[in-house]
Write an enzyme that holds these catalytic residues in place. Sequence first.
Site, mmCIF file in Angstrom:
data_model
loop_
_atom_site.group_PDB
_atom_site.id
_atom_site.type_symbol
_atom_site.label_atom_id
_atom_site.label_comp_id
_atom_site.label_asym_id
_atom_site.label_seq_id
_atom_site.Cartn_x
_atom_site.Cartn_y
_atom_site.Cartn_z
ATOM 1 N N GLY A 17 78.468 18.350 69.206
ATOM 2 C CA GLY A 17 77.467 19.200 69.860
ATOM 3 C C GLY A 17 76.875 18.493 71.068
ATOM 4 O O GLY A 17 76.610 17.295 71.014
ATOM 5 N N ARG A 78 85.183 20.015 69.970
ATOM 6 C CA ARG A 78 85.497 19.624 68.595
ATOM 7 C C ARG A 78 87.025 19.589 68.529
ATOM 8 O O ARG A 78 87.688 20.531 68.961
ATOM 9 C CB ARG A 78 84.879 20.615 67.605
ATOM 10 C CG ARG A 78 83.353 20.577 67.705
ATOM 11 C CD ARG A 78 82.659 21.029 66.451
ATOM 12 N NE ARG A 78 81.350 20.395 66.342
ATOM 13 C CZ ARG A 78 80.210 20.860 66.895
ATOM 14 N NH1 ARG A 78 80.221 21.956 67.606
ATOM 15 N NH2 ARG A 78 79.082 20.217 66.728
ATOM 16 N N ASP A 109 77.393 12.199 63.897
ATOM 17 C CA ASP A 109 78.076 11.397 62.872
ATOM 18 C C ASP A 109 79.575 11.699 62.766
ATOM 19 O O ASP A 109 80.362 10.801 62.475
ATOM 20 C CB ASP A 109 77.376 11.481 61.508
ATOM 21 C CG ASP A 109 76.986 12.885 61.110
ATOM 22 O OD1 ASP A 109 77.411 13.832 61.814
ATOM 23 O OD2 ASP A 109 76.277 13.035 60.112
ATOM 24 N N THR A 131 72.402 13.772 69.907
ATOM 25 C CA THR A 131 72.282 15.069 69.233
ATOM 26 C C THR A 131 70.811 15.480 69.210
ATOM 27 O O THR A 131 69.941 14.630 69.033
ATOM 28 C CB THR A 131 72.844 15.040 67.783
ATOM 29 O OG1 THR A 131 72.256 16.129 67.042
ATOM 30 C CG2 THR A 131 72.518 13.763 67.048
ATOM 31 N N ILE A 132 70.572 16.770 69.397
ATOM 32 C CA ILE A 132 69.173 17.225 69.422
ATOM 33 C C ILE A 132 68.541 17.203 68.028
ATOM 34 O O ILE A 132 67.338 17.368 67.892
ATOM 35 C CB ILE A 132 69.052 18.659 70.007
ATOM 36 C CG1 ILE A 132 69.731 19.693 69.108
ATOM 37 C CG2 ILE A 132 69.574 18.720 71.419
ATOM 38 C CD1 ILE A 132 69.307 21.131 69.412
ATOM 39 N N ASP A 133 69.361 16.994 66.999
ATOM 40 C CA ASP A 133 68.862 17.146 65.623
ATOM 41 C C ASP A 133 68.132 15.920 65.070
ATOM 42 O O ASP A 133 67.481 16.010 64.036
ATOM 43 C CB ASP A 133 70.040 17.466 64.679
ATOM 44 C CG ASP A 133 70.817 18.688 65.134
ATOM 45 O OD1 ASP A 133 70.203 19.580 65.744
ATOM 46 O OD2 ASP A 133 72.036 18.749 64.884
ATOM 47 N N ASP A 135 69.358 13.579 63.480
ATOM 48 C CA ASP A 135 69.808 13.479 62.089
ATOM 49 C C ASP A 135 70.774 12.316 61.840
ATOM 50 O O ASP A 135 71.471 12.291 60.831
ATOM 51 C CB ASP A 135 70.465 14.803 61.655
ATOM 52 C CG ASP A 135 71.699 15.141 62.488
ATOM 53 O OD1 ASP A 135 71.918 14.499 63.534
ATOM 54 O OD2 ASP A 135 72.439 16.054 62.097
ATOM 55 N N ARG A 177 70.611 21.698 62.226
ATOM 56 C CA ARG A 177 71.661 21.648 61.191
ATOM 57 C C ARG A 177 71.021 21.476 59.818
ATOM 58 O O ARG A 177 70.145 22.233 59.452
ATOM 59 C CB ARG A 177 72.669 20.538 61.501
ATOM 60 C CG ARG A 177 73.503 20.848 62.727
ATOM 61 C CD ARG A 177 74.777 20.072 62.739
ATOM 62 N NE ARG A 177 74.537 18.671 63.049
ATOM 63 C CZ ARG A 177 75.498 17.799 63.307
ATOM 64 N NH1 ARG A 177 76.756 18.172 63.260
ATOM 65 N NH2 ARG A 177 75.213 16.553 63.593
HETATM 66 P P1 ADP Z 1 79.111 15.616 65.717
HETATM 67 O O1 ADP Z 1 79.715 14.414 66.348
HETATM 68 O O2 ADP Z 1 78.066 16.247 66.590
HETATM 69 O O3 ADP Z 1 78.640 15.343 64.308
HETATM 70 P P2 ADP Z 1 81.464 16.976 64.659
HETATM 71 O O4 ADP Z 1 81.134 16.692 63.245
HETATM 72 O O5 ADP Z 1 81.987 18.335 64.993
HETATM 73 O O6 ADP Z 1 80.224 16.753 65.635
HETATM 74 O O7 ADP Z 1 82.539 15.884 65.130
HETATM 75 C C1 ADP Z 1 82.996 15.860 66.457
HETATM 76 C C2 ADP Z 1 84.441 15.488 66.489
HETATM 77 O O8 ADP Z 1 84.615 14.173 65.942
HETATM 78 C C3 ADP Z 1 85.361 16.361 65.655
HETATM 79 O O9 ADP Z 1 85.723 17.552 66.304
HETATM 80 C C4 ADP Z 1 86.560 15.445 65.484
HETATM 81 O O10 ADP Z 1 87.344 15.447 66.651
HETATM 82 C C5 ADP Z 1 85.894 14.091 65.326
HETATM 83 N N1 ADP Z 1 85.738 13.756 63.897
HETATM 84 C C6 ADP Z 1 84.864 14.291 63.016
HETATM 85 N N2 ADP Z 1 85.038 13.780 61.781
HETATM 86 C C7 ADP Z 1 86.071 12.901 61.865
HETATM 87 C C8 ADP Z 1 86.764 12.066 60.929
HETATM 88 N N3 ADP Z 1 86.415 12.008 59.627
HETATM 89 N N4 ADP Z 1 87.792 11.323 61.407
HETATM 90 C C9 ADP Z 1 88.146 11.363 62.709
HETATM 91 N N5 ADP Z 1 87.533 12.135 63.625
HETATM 92 C C10 ADP Z 1 86.524 12.894 63.228
#
Ligand code: ADP
Length: 325
Positions: A17, A78, A109, A131-133, A135, A177
């Site tokens: 995000g 993503r 995360d 992230t704005i959350d 979290d 979230r």
């Molecule tokens: P955020 O980073 O904001 O938590 P996401 O959870 O959607 O957002 O994760 C962002 C991107 O990080 C995912 O689209 C994917 O490409 C990568 N990612 C997420 N989880 C994993 C994982 N367990 N192993 C490898 N890459 C990951």
Amino acid sequence: MEQGKNIKRIGILTSGGDAPGMNAVIRAVVRTASNYGIACLGIRRGYSGLINGDIVELGSRSVDGISRKGGTMLYTARCMEMLTEEGRQKAAENCHYMGLDGLVVCGGDGSFRGAQALSRLGVPCVGIPGTIDNDIVCSDYTIGFDTACNTAIDAIDKLRDTMQSHERCSVVEVMGRRAGHLALDVGIAVGATAILLPERDMEFDQMIERMRAGRIRGRNHHLIIVAEGVGHAQDVADRIEAATGIDARVTVLGHIQRGGSPTVRDRVMATRMGYYAVKILMEGASNRVVVLKDNEITDFDIEEGLTMQKDLNECLFQVSKAVSI
Ligand code: ADP
């Protein structure tokens, strides 16, 4: 200009995000790298860009003036391929092919899990919480939070004007979230009657009681903040109407909270964290996440950082209740 230790080229990407302040992170990473004679590649669209070779060379001048802009000039995405072994291998191979001695990942995360996987495959990675959350459990602060709070209170202050005129109840859903940090700070800042948070049991009857008590004391309108992790604001509004007969209107602030020019707090934090990330890469760090702890910038191992616990600020929650009628 000082020379970076054995580090000649690094990459920077934004993932997951988006958050206001990501551009300021990019600028800080590029400028710090440049200051130490390190070249910097911008990887576009998160891990997708790494897998598909969607890259752009970034020099000091290419990041002029971007700190004041919301969003991320590198785009974010993503990337499902990154969740597969083949995808991660391909991403790591491309890092080696591009001659990257390190990679800075700004995101949440999920993005740090990707950074952890790449670190294990021999690409030194450092994460920055964007992230704005707010979290990310190991950090007291995440870039974008302050701007999002300010955007939300601007919108809610306007809502309050019209709610007051009509003597209604306004139920406002804010992002976050599964976390209630944004809702709690925003709720306090706008003087909410109640703040419903995923980390706390919904005290619906207490909230109704507070609204009744408020009416007796002459309060003719109510503002209820619902964190998105609690559920739908409309359900809360329906229950309020059924219990009190007060006209309850819903506003879902949605993605507007992710936009806008970053506040001073976000710009400064992004700059401090971006600088710090490059410095630790130069010192040989890998698989680390940059955090704010007790107002100091420091770093943790990603695994250790992601398994820590972070609760809401209970003190703040109690304050919000005490001042709400
Ligand atoms: P955020 O980073 O904001 O938590 P996401 O959870 O959607 O957002 O994760 C962002 C991107 O990080 C995912 O689209 C994917 O490409 C990568 N990612 C997420 N989880 C994993 C994982 N367990 N192993 C490898 N890459 C990951």
